[in-house]
Design a protein around this motif. Structure first.
Motif, PDB file in Angstrom:
ATOM      1  N   GLY A   6      -9.990  36.316-106.343  1.00 22.05           N
ATOM      2  CA  GLY A   6      -8.663  35.897-106.797  1.00 22.05           C
ATOM      3  C   GLY A   6      -8.722  34.724-107.759  1.00 22.05           C
ATOM      4  N   LEU A   7      -9.519  33.715-107.408  1.00 20.49           N
ATOM      5  CA  LEU A   7      -9.628  32.545-108.273  1.00 20.49           C
ATOM      6  C   LEU A   7     -10.313  32.903-109.598  1.00 20.49           C
ATOM      7  CD1 LEU A   7     -10.523  29.925-105.540  1.00 20.49           C
ATOM      8  CD2 LEU A   7      -8.401  30.043-106.866  1.00 20.49           C
ATOM      9  N   ILE A  24     -12.131  22.883-115.877  1.00 13.81           N
ATOM     10  CA  ILE A  24     -11.111  22.105-115.172  1.00 13.81           C
ATOM     11  C   ILE A  24     -10.514  22.937-114.036  1.00 13.81           C
ATOM     12  CG2 ILE A  24      -8.763  21.180-115.441  1.00 13.81           C
ATOM     13  CD1 ILE A  24      -9.664  19.994-118.087  1.00 13.81           C
ATOM     14  N   LEU A  25     -10.489  24.234-114.224  1.00 12.70           N
ATOM     15  CA  LEU A  25      -9.990  25.124-113.181  1.00 12.70           C
ATOM     16  C   LEU A  25     -11.103  25.569-112.236  1.00 12.70           C
ATOM     17  CD1 LEU A  25      -7.892  27.386-115.541  1.00 12.70           C
ATOM     18  CD2 LEU A  25      -7.009  25.602-114.039  1.00 12.70           C
ATOM     19  N   ALA A  26     -12.270  25.881-112.785  1.00 11.80           N
ATOM     20  CA  ALA A  26     -13.330  26.495-111.991  1.00 11.80           C
ATOM     21  C   ALA A  26     -13.973  25.537-110.994  1.00 11.80           C
ATOM     22  CB  ALA A  26     -14.400  27.089-112.912  1.00 11.80           C
ATOM     23  N   VAL A  27     -14.249  24.303-111.396  1.00  9.68           N
ATOM     24  CA  VAL A  27     -14.927  23.383-110.472  1.00  9.68           C
ATOM     25  C   VAL A  27     -14.087  23.137-109.218  1.00  9.68           C
ATOM     26  CG1 VAL A  27     -15.827  21.039-110.153  1.00  9.68           C
ATOM     27  CG2 VAL A  27     -16.439  22.346-112.193  1.00  9.68           C
ATOM     28  N   PRO A  28     -12.815  22.736-109.355  1.00  7.82           N
ATOM     29  CA  PRO A  28     -12.030  22.554-108.125  1.00  7.82           C
ATOM     30  C   PRO A  28     -11.846  23.856-107.338  1.00  7.82           C
ATOM     31  CG  PRO A  28     -10.921  21.524-109.982  1.00  7.82           C
ATOM     32  CD  PRO A  28     -12.073  22.301-110.531  1.00  7.82           C
ATOM     33  N   ALA A  29     -11.704  24.975-108.037  1.00  7.63           N
ATOM     34  CA  ALA A  29     -11.546  26.255-107.337  1.00  7.63           C
ATOM     35  C   ALA A  29     -12.796  26.581-106.528  1.00  7.63           C
ATOM     36  CB  ALA A  29     -11.258  27.376-108.336  1.00  7.63           C
ATOM     37  N   LEU A  30     -13.962  26.348-107.105  1.00  5.04           N
ATOM     38  CA  LEU A  30     -15.207  26.624-106.390  1.00  5.04           C
ATOM     39  C   LEU A  30     -15.406  25.657-105.222  1.00  5.04           C
ATOM     40  CD1 LEU A  30     -17.491  27.326-109.470  1.00  5.04           C
ATOM     41  CD2 LEU A  30     -16.892  28.974-107.677  1.00  5.04           C
ATOM     42  N   VAL A  31     -15.109  24.375-105.437  1.00  4.43           N
ATOM     43  CA  VAL A  31     -15.327  23.372-104.384  1.00  4.43           C
ATOM     44  C   VAL A  31     -14.309  23.528-103.260  1.00  4.43           C
ATOM     45  CG1 VAL A  31     -15.300  20.882-103.865  1.00  4.43           C
ATOM     46  CG2 VAL A  31     -16.456  21.718-105.915  1.00  4.43           C
ATOM     47  N   TYR A  32     -13.025  23.537-103.602  1.00  2.00           N
ATOM     48  CA  TYR A  32     -11.978  23.516-102.576  1.00  2.00           C
ATOM     49  C   TYR A  32     -11.486  24.898-102.174  1.00  2.00           C
ATOM     50  CZ  TYR A  32     -12.063  18.649-103.918  1.00  2.00           C
ATOM     51  OH  TYR A  32     -12.475  17.376-104.191  1.00  2.00           O
ATOM     52  N   GLY A  33     -11.573  25.869-103.072  1.00  2.00           N
ATOM     53  CA  GLY A  33     -11.083  27.203-102.752  1.00  2.00           C
ATOM     54  C   GLY A  33     -12.122  28.110-102.138  1.00  2.00           C
ATOM     55  N   VAL A  34     -13.391  27.910-102.525  1.00  5.98           N
ATOM     56  CA  VAL A  34     -14.455  28.793-102.060  1.00  5.98           C
ATOM     57  C   VAL A  34     -15.454  28.058-101.166  1.00  5.98           C
ATOM     58  CG1 VAL A  34     -16.214  30.457-102.823  1.00  5.98           C
ATOM     59  CG2 VAL A  34     -14.165  30.153-104.173  1.00  5.98           C
ATOM     60  N   GLY A  35     -15.456  26.713-101.218  1.00  8.66           N
ATOM     61  CA  GLY A  35     -16.347  25.937-100.370  1.00  8.66           C
ATOM     62  C   GLY A  35     -17.748  25.748-100.913  1.00  8.66           C
ATOM     63  N   VAL A  36     -17.919  25.866-102.238  1.00 11.16           N
ATOM     64  CA  VAL A  36     -19.224  25.671-102.866  1.00 11.16           C
ATOM     65  C   VAL A  36     -19.462  24.161-103.015  1.00 11.16           C
ATOM     66  CG1 VAL A  36     -20.559  26.085-104.972  1.00 11.16           C
ATOM     67  CG2 VAL A  36     -19.030  27.853-104.104  1.00 11.16           C
ATOM     68  N   PRO A  37     -20.648  23.665-102.659  1.00  9.12           N
ATOM     69  CA  PRO A  37     -20.936  22.236-102.852  1.00  9.12           C
ATOM     70  C   PRO A  37     -20.859  21.857-104.336  1.00  9.12           C
ATOM     71  CG  PRO A  37     -22.660  23.293-101.545  1.00  9.12           C
ATOM     72  CD  PRO A  37     -21.764  24.380-102.056  1.00  9.12           C
ATOM     73  N   VAL A  38     -20.504  20.607-104.616  1.00  7.98           N
ATOM     74  CA  VAL A  38     -20.341  20.149-105.991  1.00  7.98           C
ATOM     75  C   VAL A  38     -21.601  20.407-106.813  1.00  7.98           C
ATOM     76  CG1 VAL A  38     -19.972  18.109-107.440  1.00  7.98           C
ATOM     77  CG2 VAL A  38     -18.649  18.402-105.363  1.00  7.98           C
ATOM     78  N   ALA A  39     -22.779  20.154-106.220  1.00  8.25           N
ATOM     79  CA  ALA A  39     -24.034  20.327-106.948  1.00  8.25           C
ATOM     80  C   ALA A  39     -24.221  21.764-107.428  1.00  8.25           C
ATOM     81  CB  ALA A  39     -25.218  19.912-106.071  1.00  8.25           C
ATOM     82  N   ALA A  40     -23.666  22.730-106.723  1.00  5.97           N
ATOM     83  CA  ALA A  40     -23.753  24.133-107.137  1.00  5.97           C
ATOM     84  C   ALA A  40     -22.509  24.567-107.914  1.00  5.97           C
ATOM     85  CB  ALA A  40     -23.941  25.034-105.918  1.00  5.97           C
TER      86      ALA A  40
END
Length: 129
Positions: A6-7, A24-40
């Motif tokens: 969805g994201l 700007i959209l993908a990093v927060p979506a991956l971190v907060y929406g999918v639970g991917v660590p910031v480093a990844a």
């Protein structure tokens, strides 16, 4: 997996519509929406944005909307700077990286809302981003 699908769709649509802002959209979506660590999340967002941007570029090729000289200059200088930024990123606390990212988003938003113009008072190109 459904959140990522969805994201990804939302990010792709917005990249095609606005021509930019994918990270700007993908990093927060991956971190907060999918639970991917910031480093990844950061390098993953680069792949997401690269693929999505290439797809959004295709319809614009035929219309002659690309300024190849400017794209080349931005691309070459940006590639070197991105490599240097990735080296520095590994040395920083992920919270500091996200805070810097948030400040950059806020500054960009204010600049856009203020009606910023390009060089010599010219208006920015539509779809530039």
């Amino acid at each position: 997996m459904i959140a990522a699908l969805g994201l990804g769709l939302v990010i792709g649509i917005l990249l095609g519509l606005l021509g930019g802002g994918g990270s700007i959209l993908a990093v927060p979506a991956l971190v907060y929406g999918v639970g991917v660590p910031v480093a990844a999340a950061i390098p993953t967002s680069l792949v997401v944005v690269g693929i999505s941007s290439a797809a959004a570029l295709l319809p614009r090729l035929a219309g002659g909307q690309i300024r190849w000289g400017i794209a080349g200059i931005f691309g070459v200088t940006g590639a070197g700077a991105a490599f240097a930024g990735a080296v520095v990123n590994r040395l920083l606390d992920p919270r500091l990286v996200l805070a810097g990212f948030a400040l950059l988003m806020i500054a960009a938003g204010f600049r856009m809302l203020a009606g910023a113009t390009g060089p010599a008072g010219t208006a920015p190109c539509p779809g530039a981003g």
